[in-house]
Design an enzyme around this catalytic site. Sequence first.
Site, PDB file in Angstrom:
ATOM      1  CG  ASP A   1      -1.741   1.240   1.384  1.00  0.00           C
ATOM      2  OD1 ASP A   1      -1.611   2.151   0.533  1.00  0.00           O
ATOM      3  OD2 ASP A   1      -2.536   1.310   2.337  1.00  0.00           O
TER       4      ASP A   1
ATOM      5  CB  SER B   1      -4.625  13.194 -15.559  1.00  0.00           C
ATOM      6  OG  SER B   1      -5.833  13.432 -16.260  1.00  0.00           O
TER       7      SER B   1
ATOM      8  CE1 TYR C   1      -6.762  10.492 -11.419  1.00  0.00           C
ATOM      9  CE2 TYR C   1      -7.775  11.619 -13.277  1.00  0.00           C
ATOM     10  CZ  TYR C   1      -6.889  10.690 -12.779  1.00  0.00           C
ATOM     11  OH  TYR C   1      -6.099   9.962 -13.648  1.00  0.00           O
TER      12      TYR C   1
END
Lengths: 75, 250
Positions: free
Chosen positions: B59, B147, B159
Amino acid sequence: MLESIISPILRITPDQISDELSMKDIESWDSLTHMDLIAELESHFTIELTMDEITEMVSVKAIRKILAAKGVQLG
Amino acid sequence: MQNSQIKHAIVTGGAKGLGLEIATSLVDSGFRVAIIDIDDEALHAAKHQHPDLETFKADLTCEQQVAKTIQQIISRFGNIHILVNNAGLIHSEPLINVLNPTQRRHSLTHWTKVISTNLDSTFITTAHVAEHMAIKRIKGVIVNISSVCAAGNAGQSAYSAAKAGINALTTAWAKELGPLGIRCAAIAPGFFETSATHSALTPTMLDYWKKQTALKKLGAPEQIADTVKFIIANEYISGKVFEIDGGLTL
């Protein structure tokens, strides 16, 4: 010669530079400026410093000593 | 590549989708690659399909797990030359959902999870790998997967913020690690043919975004992998975010 490399990076005049000058003496010599100084020394003298050497170079005296040990002649 | 010249790479979130594409593309180009992923099942499938990949479960939002995993990879590889920070989570949720009176505001839990999965993981992993590169004086390369939504997508507050953060980290790290010879750059994909894209967007939304793209189609994951290799190969690239989006952001 060393003074002319160090002074513009630390933004001090060459006459302010002595062997006794260390990181704790000037505010502008922080960890980020130190990396700029290391990059300039490596580029100028065509050497590569180890992380231990980089960590030890916290004074002008220490810089001279380590450069000398690497065969750099400062004149 | 000769054995002595083999470069070692880590791809986070590398067990499926874009990460797996990047990882296998690097293997095909002669890199030895470790993938880190939280998805055990996907890791097993990746290893089964691509036995050359070294797989590690962790993780990446947990610093202890990252520290342990990076040490394991260093023990196995010796050195790490390339880090591709690909792990992340696409999440769509409006800031205010007028159609849901019981949960009108964006969930803070979702916000925290998206920021943590995309941004904390990148920060934690890079800190550990960059420390290794600095100590060993490896002139390594860090490639962050950002992105185009870093510019701000309606309905993707968390995001978008996370990816904008990735872009800022890319610039900061390029400046900070540059004196050590470590390069850092980012790739900001538009819409690509991946399972994550299809999970995050409805067919109607995907169709809309295709129409907004100059090339009128989704990208292929190998085009991102090619850009990763381009960044690695060009030793004068640092600090830049490459938008690979088919002309979406023109």
